[in-house]
Design a protein around this motif. Sequence first.
Motif, PDB file in Angstrom:
ATOM      1  N   GLU A   1       0.846  -1.218   0.142  1.00  0.00           N
ATOM      2  CA  GLU A   1       0.155   0.005  -0.014  1.00  0.00           C
ATOM      3  C   GLU A   1       0.823   1.137   0.094  1.00  0.00           C
ATOM      4  O   GLU A   1       0.317   2.318  -0.099  1.00  0.00           O
ATOM      5  CB  GLU A   1      -1.000  -0.093   1.222  1.00  0.00           C
ATOM      6  CG  GLU A   1      -2.066  -1.171   1.071  1.00  0.00           C
ATOM      7  CD  GLU A   1      -1.397  -2.480   1.842  1.00  0.00           C
ATOM      8  OE1 GLU A   1      -0.321  -2.459   2.374  1.00  0.00           O
ATOM      9  OE2 GLU A   1      -1.844  -3.290   1.425  1.00  0.00           O
ATOM     10  N   ALA A   2       2.013   1.132   0.324  1.00  0.00           N
ATOM     11  CA  ALA A   2       3.127   2.155   0.439  1.00  0.00           C
ATOM     12  C   ALA A   2       3.378   2.628  -1.137  1.00  0.00           C
ATOM     13  O   ALA A   2       3.802   1.986  -2.031  1.00  0.00           O
ATOM     14  CB  ALA A   2       4.182   1.838   1.311  1.00  0.00           C
ATOM     15  N   THR A   3       3.608   3.997  -1.257  1.00  0.00           N
ATOM     16  CA  THR A   3       4.181   4.553  -2.600  1.00  0.00           C
ATOM     17  C   THR A   3       5.535   5.062  -2.492  1.00  0.00           C
ATOM     18  O   THR A   3       5.829   5.573  -3.530  1.00  0.00           O
ATOM     19  CB  THR A   3       3.182   5.716  -2.788  1.00  0.00           C
ATOM     20  OG1 THR A   3       3.359   6.880  -1.827  1.00  0.00           O
ATOM     21  CG2 THR A   3       1.730   5.397  -2.924  1.00  0.00           C
ATOM     22  N   VAL A   4       6.090   4.491  -1.489  1.00  0.00           N
ATOM     23  CA  VAL A   4       7.775   4.967  -1.332  1.00  0.00           C
ATOM     24  C   VAL A   4       8.691   3.899  -2.110  1.00  0.00           C
ATOM     25  O   VAL A   4       9.989   4.460  -1.833  1.00  0.00           O
ATOM     26  CB  VAL A   4       7.862   5.563   0.017  1.00  0.00           C
ATOM     27  CG1 VAL A   4       7.068   6.780   0.722  1.00  0.00           C
ATOM     28  CG2 VAL A   4       7.816   4.016   1.089  1.00  0.00           C
ATOM     29  N   PHE A   5       8.196   3.060  -2.442  1.00  0.00           N
ATOM     30  CA  PHE A   5       8.978   2.017  -2.965  1.00  0.00           C
ATOM     31  C   PHE A   5       9.070   1.859  -4.289  1.00  0.00           C
ATOM     32  O   PHE A   5       8.012   2.061  -5.100  1.00  0.00           O
ATOM     33  CB  PHE A   5       8.942   0.463  -2.449  1.00  0.00           C
ATOM     34  CG  PHE A   5       8.640   0.491  -0.943  1.00  0.00           C
ATOM     35  CD1 PHE A   5      10.158   0.572  -0.242  1.00  0.00           C
ATOM     36  CD2 PHE A   5       7.865   0.597  -0.065  1.00  0.00           C
ATOM     37  CE1 PHE A   5      10.101   0.786   1.096  1.00  0.00           C
ATOM     38  CE2 PHE A   5       7.812   0.628   1.273  1.00  0.00           C
ATOM     39  CZ  PHE A   5       8.869   0.625   1.929  1.00  0.00           C
ATOM     40  N   THR A   6      10.292   1.776  -5.085  1.00  0.00           N
ATOM     41  CA  THR A   6      10.276   1.496  -6.512  1.00  0.00           C
ATOM     42  C   THR A   6       9.793   0.016  -6.981  1.00  0.00           C
ATOM     43  O   THR A   6       9.478  -0.674  -6.247  1.00  0.00           O
ATOM     44  CB  THR A   6      11.629   1.414  -7.067  1.00  0.00           C
ATOM     45  OG1 THR A   6      12.423   0.306  -6.601  1.00  0.00           O
ATOM     46  CG2 THR A   6      12.355   2.719  -6.483  1.00  0.00           C
ATOM     47  N   GLU A   7       9.401  -0.086  -8.241  1.00  0.00           N
ATOM     48  CA  GLU A   7       8.754  -1.390  -8.945  1.00  0.00           C
ATOM     49  C   GLU A   7       9.888  -2.362  -8.707  1.00  0.00           C
ATOM     50  O   GLU A   7       9.553  -3.564  -8.100  1.00  0.00           O
ATOM     51  CB  GLU A   7       8.404  -0.915 -10.210  1.00  0.00           C
ATOM     52  CG  GLU A   7       7.140  -0.194 -10.444  1.00  0.00           C
ATOM     53  CD  GLU A   7       5.923  -0.898  -9.727  1.00  0.00           C
ATOM     54  OE1 GLU A   7       5.690  -1.856  -9.885  1.00  0.00           O
ATOM     55  OE2 GLU A   7       5.381   0.187  -8.903  1.00  0.00           O
ATOM     56  N   ALA A   8      10.965  -2.152  -8.755  1.00  0.00           N
ATOM     57  CA  ALA A   8      12.214  -3.218  -8.500  1.00  0.00           C
ATOM     58  C   ALA A   8      12.087  -3.671  -6.954  1.00  0.00           C
ATOM     59  O   ALA A   8      12.142  -4.605  -6.644  1.00  0.00           O
ATOM     60  CB  ALA A   8      13.693  -2.630  -9.097  1.00  0.00           C
ATOM     61  N   GLU A   9      11.873  -2.773  -6.177  1.00  0.00           N
ATOM     62  CA  GLU A   9      12.142  -2.938  -4.810  1.00  0.00           C
ATOM     63  C   GLU A   9      10.874  -3.716  -4.508  1.00  0.00           C
ATOM     64  O   GLU A   9      10.943  -4.519  -3.675  1.00  0.00           O
ATOM     65  CB  GLU A   9      12.105  -1.743  -3.960  1.00  0.00           C
ATOM     66  CG  GLU A   9      13.409  -0.961  -3.975  1.00  0.00           C
ATOM     67  CD  GLU A   9      13.417   0.459  -3.446  1.00  0.00           C
ATOM     68  OE1 GLU A   9      14.636   0.991  -3.094  1.00  0.00           O
ATOM     69  OE2 GLU A   9      12.280   1.178  -3.121  1.00  0.00           O
ATOM     70  N   ARG A  10       9.624  -3.171  -4.924  1.00  0.00           N
ATOM     71  CA  ARG A  10       8.336  -3.899  -4.679  1.00  0.00           C
ATOM     72  C   ARG A  10       8.505  -5.490  -5.107  1.00  0.00           C
ATOM     73  O   ARG A  10       7.948  -6.488  -4.442  1.00  0.00           O
ATOM     74  CB  ARG A  10       7.244  -3.355  -5.242  1.00  0.00           C
ATOM     75  CG  ARG A  10       7.150  -1.963  -4.715  1.00  0.00           C
ATOM     76  CD  ARG A  10       6.060  -1.028  -5.619  1.00  0.00           C
ATOM     77  NE  ARG A  10       4.755  -1.549  -5.524  1.00  0.00           N
ATOM     78  CZ  ARG A  10       3.997  -1.353  -4.650  1.00  0.00           C
ATOM     79  NH1 ARG A  10       4.381  -0.846  -3.252  1.00  0.00           N
ATOM     80  NH2 ARG A  10       2.538  -1.811  -4.506  1.00  0.00           N
ATOM     81  N   ALA A  11       9.004  -5.587  -6.340  1.00  0.00           N
ATOM     82  CA  ALA A  11       9.274  -7.035  -6.770  1.00  0.00           C
ATOM     83  C   ALA A  11      10.157  -7.785  -5.874  1.00  0.00           C
ATOM     84  O   ALA A  11       9.769  -8.991  -5.708  1.00  0.00           O
ATOM     85  CB  ALA A  11       9.807  -6.952  -8.332  1.00  0.00           C
ATOM     86  N   ALA A  12      11.204  -7.155  -5.455  1.00  0.00           N
ATOM     87  CA  ALA A  12      12.158  -8.045  -4.490  1.00  0.00           C
ATOM     88  C   ALA A  12      11.576  -8.163  -3.281  1.00  0.00           C
ATOM     89  O   ALA A  12      11.705  -9.247  -2.610  1.00  0.00           O
ATOM     90  CB  ALA A  12      13.336  -7.060  -4.116  1.00  0.00           C
ATOM     91  N   LEU A  13      10.505  -7.235  -2.738  1.00  0.00           N
ATOM     92  CA  LEU A  13       9.914  -7.653  -1.391  1.00  0.00           C
ATOM     93  C   LEU A  13       8.820  -8.762  -1.689  1.00  0.00           C
ATOM     94  O   LEU A  13       8.659  -9.462  -0.689  1.00  0.00           O
ATOM     95  CB  LEU A  13       9.316  -6.288  -0.910  1.00  0.00           C
ATOM     96  CG  LEU A  13      10.215  -5.323  -0.283  1.00  0.00           C
ATOM     97  CD1 LEU A  13       9.405  -3.991  -0.406  1.00  0.00           C
ATOM     98  CD2 LEU A  13      10.927  -5.789   0.756  1.00  0.00           C
ATOM     99  N   GLU A  14       8.126  -8.679  -2.876  1.00  0.00           N
ATOM    100  CA  GLU A  14       7.099  -9.862  -3.060  1.00  0.00           C
ATOM    101  C   GLU A  14       7.964 -11.284  -3.026  1.00  0.00           C
ATOM    102  O   GLU A  14       7.561 -12.088  -2.738  1.00  0.00           O
ATOM    103  CB  GLU A  14       6.564  -9.632  -4.436  1.00  0.00           C
ATOM    104  CG  GLU A  14       5.493 -10.901  -4.840  1.00  0.00           C
ATOM    105  CD  GLU A  14       4.422 -11.003  -3.845  1.00  0.00           C
ATOM    106  OE1 GLU A  14       3.923 -11.994  -3.703  1.00  0.00           O
ATOM    107  OE2 GLU A  14       3.928  -9.837  -3.210  1.00  0.00           O
TER     108      GLU A  14
END
Length: 157
Positions: free
Chosen positions: A79-92
């Motif tokens: 839900e946070a808008t502070v992460f890049t798409e690459a970071e979001r993919a890594a977090l998933e």
Amino acid sequence: MSARLNMFDSPIAGKVWKHIISAGKALADSSLPAATQELVKIRASQINGCSGCLDMHTKEAAAAGETSVRLNLIAAWREATVFTEAERAALELTEQGTRLADGAGGVTDAAWANAAKHHDEEQLAALVSLIAVINAFNRGNVIVQQPAGSYQPGQAG
């Protein structure tokens, strides 16, 4: 509070943990961005309830310039808008790779494809290795109830 067992006082455990620490140090030299590495370590540690690793990695990330907003929102990264798409993919990938027992079939093809869209093969190798290494640290620390709170940035060398 003290740990149930000092892993470095045991000849066998000390030898094993030195190798795991070396693996973690090797990953620090990878092309996976340092900020992404810390986010991964923190998210896996949150899931696993590892206070020792959370203490270490939140402090290391802050010392390296990570903002408190991003650190405070890691657990709610979707839900946070502070992460890049690459970071979001890594977090998933981190979440699915950490919660293997919770999901049918482990890491989904969609999560892998998304990570591969944002990371080259060497970064993917580092990401998979990092997820495995931080989960090993988390499990060891949780089992022995390693206390947290006194870590100082740079302490681990």
